[in-house]
Design a protein around this motif. Structure first.
Motif, PDB file in Angstrom:
ATOM      1  N   HIS A  96       0.802  -1.078   0.019  1.00 21.68           N
ATOM      2  CA  HIS A  96      -0.010  -0.149  -0.017  1.00 21.68           C
ATOM      3  C   HIS A  96       0.989   1.354   0.034  1.00 21.68           C
ATOM      4  O   HIS A  96       1.860   1.304   0.843  1.00 21.68           O
ATOM      5  N   GLY A  97       0.609   2.276  -0.817  1.00 21.41           N
ATOM      6  CA  GLY A  97       1.215   3.502  -0.793  1.00 21.41           C
ATOM      7  C   GLY A  97       2.630   3.339  -1.180  1.00 21.41           C
ATOM      8  O   GLY A  97       3.181   2.732  -2.040  1.00 21.41           O
ATOM      9  N   ARG A  98       3.365   3.917  -0.101  1.00 22.88           N
ATOM     10  CA  ARG A  98       5.011   3.810  -0.179  1.00 22.88           C
ATOM     11  C   ARG A  98       5.684   2.673   0.475  1.00 22.88           C
ATOM     12  O   ARG A  98       6.920   2.703   0.416  1.00 22.88           O
ATOM     13  N   THR A  99       5.030   1.632   0.924  1.00 22.92           N
ATOM     14  CA  THR A  99       5.397   0.630   1.340  1.00 22.92           C
ATOM     15  C   THR A  99       5.614  -0.670   0.282  1.00 22.92           C
ATOM     16  O   THR A  99       4.632  -0.542  -0.368  1.00 22.92           O
ATOM     17  N   ASN A 100       6.450  -1.272   0.117  1.00 25.90           N
ATOM     18  CA  ASN A 100       6.772  -2.345  -0.888  1.00 25.90           C
ATOM     19  C   ASN A 100       6.043  -3.534  -0.630  1.00 25.90           C
ATOM     20  O   ASN A 100       5.519  -3.671   0.630  1.00 25.90           O
ATOM     21  N   ASP A 101       6.012  -4.439  -1.509  1.00 27.89           N
ATOM     22  CA  ASP A 101       5.327  -5.856  -1.215  1.00 27.89           C
ATOM     23  C   ASP A 101       6.668  -6.978  -0.867  1.00 27.89           C
ATOM     24  O   ASP A 101       7.647  -6.901  -1.584  1.00 27.89           O
ATOM     25  N   ARG A 102       6.090  -7.726  -0.054  1.00 30.15           N
ATOM     26  CA  ARG A 102       7.278  -8.771   0.344  1.00 30.15           C
ATOM     27  C   ARG A 102       7.330 -10.321  -0.667  1.00 30.15           C
ATOM     28  O   ARG A 102       8.134 -11.117  -0.270  1.00 30.15           O
ATOM     29  N   LYS A 177     -12.382  -6.251  -9.990  1.00 29.79           N
ATOM     30  CA  LYS A 177     -11.290  -6.075 -10.835  1.00 29.79           C
ATOM     31  C   LYS A 177     -10.802  -4.528 -10.615  1.00 29.79           C
ATOM     32  O   LYS A 177     -11.471  -3.814  -9.872  1.00 29.79           O
ATOM     33  N   LEU A 178      -9.777  -4.250 -10.931  1.00 31.94           N
ATOM     34  CA  LEU A 178      -9.173  -3.009 -10.757  1.00 31.94           C
ATOM     35  C   LEU A 178      -9.961  -1.704 -11.054  1.00 31.94           C
ATOM     36  O   LEU A 178     -10.099  -0.905 -10.372  1.00 31.94           O
ATOM     37  N   GLU A 179     -10.700  -1.969 -12.371  1.00 28.31           N
ATOM     38  CA  GLU A 179     -11.232  -0.854 -12.699  1.00 28.31           C
ATOM     39  C   GLU A 179     -12.634  -0.530 -11.679  1.00 28.31           C
ATOM     40  O   GLU A 179     -13.427   0.434 -11.805  1.00 28.31           O
ATOM     41  N   HIS A 180     -12.862  -1.647 -10.671  1.00 29.45           N
ATOM     42  CA  HIS A 180     -13.876  -1.481  -9.895  1.00 29.45           C
ATOM     43  C   HIS A 180     -13.514  -0.337  -8.852  1.00 29.45           C
ATOM     44  O   HIS A 180     -14.381   0.000  -7.960  1.00 29.45           O
ATOM     45  N   MET A 181     -12.180  -0.326  -8.657  1.00 27.62           N
ATOM     46  CA  MET A 181     -11.693   0.781  -7.335  1.00 27.62           C
ATOM     47  C   MET A 181     -12.082   2.088  -7.754  1.00 27.62           C
ATOM     48  O   MET A 181     -11.928   2.710  -8.732  1.00 27.62           O
ATOM     49  N   PRO A 182     -12.523   2.776  -6.919  1.00 27.63           N
ATOM     50  CA  PRO A 182     -12.924   4.128  -7.018  1.00 27.63           C
ATOM     51  C   PRO A 182     -11.747   4.899  -7.507  1.00 27.63           C
ATOM     52  O   PRO A 182     -10.315   5.022  -6.945  1.00 27.63           O
ATOM     53  N   GLU A 183     -11.789   5.786  -8.287  1.00 27.72           N
ATOM     54  CA  GLU A 183     -10.810   6.710  -8.821  1.00 27.72           C
ATOM     55  C   GLU A 183     -10.144   7.487  -7.880  1.00 27.72           C
ATOM     56  O   GLU A 183      -8.958   7.626  -8.120  1.00 27.72           O
ATOM     57  N   GLN A 184     -10.688   7.953  -6.818  1.00 27.40           N
ATOM     58  CA  GLN A 184     -10.025   8.699  -5.566  1.00 27.40           C
ATOM     59  C   GLN A 184      -9.165   7.862  -5.008  1.00 27.40           C
ATOM     60  O   GLN A 184      -8.214   8.359  -4.706  1.00 27.40           O
ATOM     61  N   LEU A 185      -9.281   6.525  -4.818  1.00 20.54           N
ATOM     62  CA  LEU A 185      -8.320   5.548  -4.319  1.00 20.54           C
ATOM     63  C   LEU A 185      -6.902   5.600  -5.215  1.00 20.54           C
ATOM     64  O   LEU A 185      -6.000   5.477  -4.816  1.00 20.54           O
ATOM     65  N   GLN A 186      -7.431   5.332  -6.403  1.00 20.46           N
ATOM     66  CA  GLN A 186      -6.373   5.104  -7.462  1.00 20.46           C
ATOM     67  C   GLN A 186      -5.562   6.163  -7.604  1.00 20.46           C
ATOM     68  O   GLN A 186      -4.207   6.130  -7.556  1.00 20.46           O
ATOM     69  N   THR A 187      -5.982   7.326  -7.638  1.00 17.30           N
ATOM     70  CA  THR A 187      -5.370   8.681  -7.605  1.00 17.30           C
ATOM     71  C   THR A 187      -4.463   8.972  -6.329  1.00 17.30           C
ATOM     72  O   THR A 187      -3.264   9.428  -6.592  1.00 17.30           O
ATOM     73  N   ALA A 188      -5.104   8.247  -5.397  1.00 18.24           N
ATOM     74  CA  ALA A 188      -4.340   8.551  -3.896  1.00 18.24           C
ATOM     75  C   ALA A 188      -3.352   7.779  -3.906  1.00 18.24           C
ATOM     76  O   ALA A 188      -2.207   8.272  -3.464  1.00 18.24           O
ATOM     77  N   TYR A 189      -3.420   6.806  -4.529  1.00 16.23           N
ATOM     78  CA  TYR A 189      -2.188   5.651  -4.712  1.00 16.23           C
ATOM     79  C   TYR A 189      -0.991   6.316  -5.436  1.00 16.23           C
ATOM     80  O   TYR A 189       0.303   6.543  -5.140  1.00 16.23           O
ATOM     81  N   GLU A 191      -0.501   9.062  -6.204  1.00 18.45           N
ATOM     82  CA  GLU A 191       0.326  10.543  -5.894  1.00 18.45           C
ATOM     83  C   GLU A 191       1.380  10.047  -5.042  1.00 18.45           C
ATOM     84  O   GLU A 191       2.344  10.845  -4.759  1.00 18.45           O
ATOM     85  N   VAL A 192       1.266   9.044  -4.272  1.00 15.92           N
ATOM     86  CA  VAL A 192       2.318   8.704  -3.189  1.00 15.92           C
ATOM     87  C   VAL A 192       3.301   7.366  -3.889  1.00 15.92           C
ATOM     88  O   VAL A 192       4.422   7.518  -3.126  1.00 15.92           O
ATOM     89  N   ALA A 193       2.972   6.591  -4.405  1.00 15.14           N
ATOM     90  CA  ALA A 193       3.529   5.404  -4.864  1.00 15.14           C
ATOM     91  C   ALA A 193       4.967   5.662  -5.690  1.00 15.14           C
ATOM     92  O   ALA A 193       4.662   6.458  -6.506  1.00 15.14           O
ATOM     93  N   ALA A 194       6.168   5.258  -5.564  1.00 15.13           N
ATOM     94  CA  ALA A 194       7.273   5.148  -6.493  1.00 15.13           C
ATOM     95  C   ALA A 194       6.770   4.626  -7.904  1.00 15.13           C
ATOM     96  O   ALA A 194       7.227   5.323  -8.789  1.00 15.13           O
ATOM     97  N   ASP A 195       6.038   3.731  -7.719  1.00 13.91           N
ATOM     98  CA  ASP A 195       5.523   2.919  -9.041  1.00 13.91           C
ATOM     99  C   ASP A 195       4.516   2.574  -9.169  1.00 13.91           C
ATOM    100  O   ASP A 195       3.698   1.879  -8.457  1.00 13.91           O
TER     101      ASP A 195
END
Length: 293
Positions: A96-102, A177-189, A191-195
């Protein structure tokens, strides 16, 4: 009763948007934390480089976000209010956000252990906790697995059993599916994620976790001794019956059902309307509970 697919929104992102009214929320980004002084960084946590932020001074309050979310998308409206009176510690969980995946599936138990490790690294021995949605379920696991860390806890729209949401929820989860995710949450991600490519991975981790969600055993919940405030909205996806059952199971608990939908009571990003007012938030009620002797 089944709901039409377009209204599912972020059901998998723990129930953020499925209770919206027909009026679409404004695409407003939470900017309230931008003017606050804070420290931030990354901590080595069980194979993650976990991102965290710390605001204010005083007794620590740990904020744990919901699925598909970031610190600002869940808590941007309430951090400035909480930070007036206490030290606020917020983090972004695996993928999530700026934290990587293990490289492993997400689980509420692992998230609880990750938060516990982060607090150890920050030299925080005991704190109050406020978990929203998925973060509420993680907070339950912290109270079960690391009770020594918990002073008081606030469970915002937390799920502990599969019957805590309408039956149709689980069928639709299979179709997410990813397209079901609200646009606000996609944008928020983004805005902060490196990738920004990590958005799909976050979606898939959260979806799989919910598809395979299992009830938390009654005996584990009933063993919780921490004073607890349980909050849901009266139009939440979490049912009142579930909140009442949780209230009865946790011995030292209080229950509040607040007008509004999932996360509206904390100004979660997908719920913000043009007439939003800070005094609609439940921060004073939470602080009254936390400050009670």
């Amino acid at each position: 009763m089944k709901q039409p697919l377009p209204h599912l929104g972020s059901l998998l992102f723990i129930l953020t948007a499925c209770n919206h009214t027909k009026t679409e929320p404004q695409k407003m980004e939470p900017k309230a934390t931008e003017k606050l002084a804070f420290t931030n960084g990354y901590s080595e946590v069980n194979g993650l480089k976990m991102y965290y932020e710390i605001y204010g001074q005083g007794k620590p309050l740990v904020l744990i976000h919901g699925g598909g979310s970031t610190i600002p998308s869940n808590f941007g409206k309430v951090i400035p209010l909480f930070a007036k009176n206490r030290q606020v510690i917020a983090m972004e969980l695996q993928a999530h956000g700026r934290t990587n995946d293990r490289g492993t599936d997400s689980s509420f138990e692992q998230d609880a252990d990750d938060v516990a490790t982060l607090l150890h690294n920050l030299k925080v021995d005991k704190a109050d906790f406020f978990g929203f949605s998925n973060g509420g379920t993680t907070t339950l696991q912290i109270a079960i697995r690391h009770p020594e860390l918990v002073n008081k806890m606030v469970l915002g729209s937390a799920l502990s059993k599969r019957n805590g949401v309408p039956e149709w929820f689980w069928g639709f989860m299979q179709q997410s599916k990813l397209e079901h995710m609200p646009e606000q949450l996609q944008t928020a991600y983004k805005e902060v994620a490196a990738d920004s490519a990590g958005l799909q991975l976050m979606h898939d981790r959260d979806a799989k976790r919910m598809v395979h969600f299992k009830d938390i055993p009654d005996e584990q919940i009933e063993a919780i001794q921490a004073p607890t405030l349980i909050i849901i909205g009266d139009k939440d996806i979490i049912t009142p019956e579930h909140a009442i059952e949780l209230h009865r199971q946790i011995a030292h608990s209080e229950l509040a059902i607040i007008p509004g939908g999932h996360g509206e009571y904390i100004g979660e990003i997908t719920t913000i309307q043009p007439d939003f007012k800070e005094n609609q938030l439940v921060v004073p009620m939470i602080e009254k509970f936390l400050d009670k002797k």
